[in-house]
Design a protein around this motif. Structure first.
Motif, PDB file in Angstrom:
ATOM      1  N   ASP A 197      54.627  49.534  46.779  1.00  0.00           N
ATOM      2  CA  ASP A 197      54.263  49.184  47.692  1.00  0.00           C
ATOM      3  C   ASP A 197      54.642  47.577  47.591  1.00  0.00           C
ATOM      4  OD1 ASP A 197      52.627  50.867  48.700  1.00  0.00           O
ATOM      5  OD2 ASP A 197      50.424  50.413  47.729  1.00  0.00           O
ATOM      6  N   LEU A 198      55.688  48.032  47.392  1.00  0.00           N
ATOM      7  CA  LEU A 198      56.555  46.128  47.087  1.00  0.00           C
ATOM      8  C   LEU A 198      56.549  46.219  48.504  1.00  0.00           C
ATOM      9  CD1 LEU A 198      57.218  44.064  45.173  1.00  0.00           C
ATOM     10  CD2 LEU A 198      59.574  45.037  45.491  1.00  0.00           C
ATOM     11  N   GLY A 199      56.899  46.857  49.879  1.00  0.00           N
ATOM     12  CA  GLY A 199      56.948  46.234  51.252  1.00  0.00           C
ATOM     13  C   GLY A 199      55.217  45.318  51.461  1.00  0.00           C
ATOM     14  N   LYS A 200      54.663  45.589  50.823  1.00  0.00           N
ATOM     15  CA  LYS A 200      53.341  45.445  51.156  1.00  0.00           C
ATOM     16  C   LYS A 200      53.664  43.273  51.064  1.00  0.00           C
ATOM     17  CE  LYS A 200      50.063  48.810  51.203  1.00  0.00           C
ATOM     18  NZ  LYS A 200      48.773  48.950  50.562  1.00  0.00           N
ATOM     19  N   HIS A 224      54.633  49.372  58.285  1.00  0.00           N
ATOM     20  CA  HIS A 224      55.687  49.019  58.139  1.00  0.00           C
ATOM     21  C   HIS A 224      55.882  48.674  56.700  1.00  0.00           C
ATOM     22  CE1 HIS A 224      55.544  47.517  62.608  1.00  0.00           C
ATOM     23  NE2 HIS A 224      56.659  48.244  62.533  1.00  0.00           N
ATOM     24  N   HIS A 225      54.461  48.803  55.380  1.00  0.00           N
ATOM     25  CA  HIS A 225      55.779  48.675  54.073  1.00  0.00           C
ATOM     26  C   HIS A 225      56.396  49.497  53.802  1.00  0.00           C
ATOM     27  CE1 HIS A 225      51.935  51.158  53.107  1.00  0.00           C
ATOM     28  NE2 HIS A 225      52.716  51.141  52.069  1.00  0.00           N
ATOM     29  N   PRO A 226      56.169  50.599  54.123  1.00  0.00           N
ATOM     30  CA  PRO A 226      57.699  51.459  53.079  1.00  0.00           C
ATOM     31  C   PRO A 226      58.656  51.027  53.760  1.00  0.00           C
ATOM     32  CG  PRO A 226      55.799  53.170  54.048  1.00  0.00           C
ATOM     33  CD  PRO A 226      56.019  51.281  54.786  1.00  0.00           C
ATOM     34  N   LEU A 227      59.040  50.978  54.581  1.00  0.00           N
ATOM     35  CA  LEU A 227      60.392  50.094  55.514  1.00  0.00           C
ATOM     36  C   LEU A 227      60.640  49.227  55.115  1.00  0.00           C
ATOM     37  CD1 LEU A 227      61.002  51.505  59.014  1.00  0.00           C
ATOM     38  CD2 LEU A 227      62.428  52.574  56.729  1.00  0.00           C
ATOM     39  N   TYR A 228      59.981  48.085  54.579  1.00  0.00           N
ATOM     40  CA  TYR A 228      60.067  46.375  53.878  1.00  0.00           C
ATOM     41  C   TYR A 228      60.290  46.991  52.522  1.00  0.00           C
ATOM     42  CZ  TYR A 228      57.455  45.171  57.954  1.00  0.00           C
ATOM     43  OH  TYR A 228      57.410  44.018  59.133  1.00  0.00           O
ATOM     44  N   GLY A 229      59.494  47.666  51.932  1.00  0.00           N
ATOM     45  CA  GLY A 229      59.345  47.597  50.256  1.00  0.00           C
ATOM     46  C   GLY A 229      60.970  48.495  49.809  1.00  0.00           C
ATOM     47  N   TYR A 230      61.957  49.031  51.017  1.00  0.00           N
ATOM     48  CA  TYR A 230      63.044  50.154  51.224  1.00  0.00           C
ATOM     49  C   TYR A 230      64.103  48.765  50.817  1.00  0.00           C
ATOM     50  CZ  TYR A 230      67.251  53.344  52.254  1.00  0.00           C
ATOM     51  OH  TYR A 230      68.100  53.471  52.814  1.00  0.00           O
ATOM     52  N   THR A 231      63.741  48.046  52.195  1.00  0.00           N
ATOM     53  CA  THR A 231      64.685  47.079  51.862  1.00  0.00           C
ATOM     54  C   THR A 231      64.777  46.355  50.322  1.00  0.00           C
ATOM     55  OG1 THR A 231      64.237  47.251  54.520  1.00  0.00           O
ATOM     56  CG2 THR A 231      65.302  45.070  54.008  1.00  0.00           C
TER      57      THR A 231
END
Length: 332
Positions: A197-200, A224-231
């Motif tokens: 959940d780091l993308g949050k 969007h948070h899974p993609l943010y976390g992946y990035t």
């Protein structure tokens, strides 16, 4: 950690931000590099309790057990975090300390590190920090037959992103251990779960901190948070495909209705399916501002009945057997 702004009694500064600390971590003989403040009532002013570099006496320990809460200045928080880190290392090496206390201290260290990570998500030091948390959890699991049960018992009852990430990490490692994954694979699974959940951290805080259900538009932003976390994971140097997949795909569903990539069935990797089960379980079984927490039985029953097409039911069944196994161990 709870933060309060109060009028100071022992400093020229008119207002000081304080943070509440875990008083049970302190023991006789500890020499703390910060001042302690106390209160017997949440509405009372904080009183000076103990000066820095003063050993905690038996009398101090008795008083600590009786008072409601202990506080430090927010400016002393880095010193407190270093104290906790040293305490974790000492506890891990001491076989005489009960596993319940070890688990609680380790959980506290994980909370400190997650707070730092969400403050600065793209800091390169987040990778070694995450590994330290996960390695400690994994080593604890393999060091004591009751470790999993003890760690599950201390998972926080109130849901917020940081404790949720730690809880999902603990549940994922517990399930992975029950499935007899190799230690190296467990460490990779733990990294993925801890960071899922780091993308949050990139989502509007008015959405992540909202005290109530999200609107449709807010939920679309949250998705969007899974993609943010992946990035973010790529930016801080994570290249392991399994770890990245767990972060990116933990909200995918078996029927293809999940996000962000609409994956189906076993095209969703094992890490993502494990984290998905543990993510749902923790979210439903912890307290939220807009709903009461569900019991473990109610949560698992709902998952079995209503999420047949979303979650991997083989993993849900394994999760149920794991909890039953721990209950049997506890009764022995």
């Amino acid at each position: 950690m709870k933060q309060v702004r109060i009028s100071r009694r022992y400093d020229e500064t008119p207002h000081e931000v304080y943070v509440e600390i875990e008083k049970w971590l302190l023991d006789v003989g500890d020499i703390l590099p910060f001042d302690l403040f106390s209160t017997d009532d949440k509405f009372s002013d904080k009183s000076f309790f103990l000066a820095q570099n003063t050993p905690i006496s038996s009398n101090d320990k008795t008083k600590i057990e009786r008072i409601r809460s202990l506080y430090i200045r927010q400016s002393d928080l880095p010193s407190y975090n270093r104290f906790v880190d040293k305490l974790v290392q000492a506890v891990a090496r001491n076989e005489q300390i009960p596993i319940t206390k070890k688990a609680a201290v380790i959980y506290r260290q994980a909370s400190v590190i997650l707070d730092e990570m969400f403050e600065n998500p793209e800091e390169l030091e987040n990778v070694p920090k995450s590994k330290k948390v996960v390695n400690t959890f994994v080593n604890t699991i393999f060091s004591d037959t009751h470790a999993i049960e003890s760690m599950i018992k201390i998972t926080a009852y109130d849901y917020y992103t940081h404790t949720h990430s730690i809880n999902v990490c603990i549940y994922s490692l517990s399930l992975g251990s029950y499935l007899k994954l190799e230690p190296v694979t467990l460490e990779e699974l733990g990294m993925s779960a801890l960071l899922h959940d780091l993308g949050k951290s990139r989502v509007n805080p008015n959405i992540t901190n909202k005290k109530g259900r999200l609107t449709d538009s807010e939920f679309e932003e949250m998705k969007h948070h899974p993609l943010y976390g992946y990035t973010i994971a790529l930016k801080i140097g994570i290249r392991d495909r399994s770890i990245l997949d767990g972060i990116r795909h933990h909200h995918e569903k078996l029927d293809g209705s999940g996000y962000p990539d609409g994956l189906m069935g076993k095209s969703i990797t094992l890490f993502a399916r494990i984290i998905g089960v543990c993510d749902v379980f923790d979210a439903l079984s912890t307290q939220r501002s807009y709903k009461d927490k569900m019991s473990s039985y109610e949560t698992l029953r709902l998952m079995k009945i209503s999420m047949q097409h979303h979650l991997d039911m083989e993993l849900v069944d394994a999760f149920i057997r794991m909890q039953q196994h721990d209950a049997i161990l506890t009764s022995l």
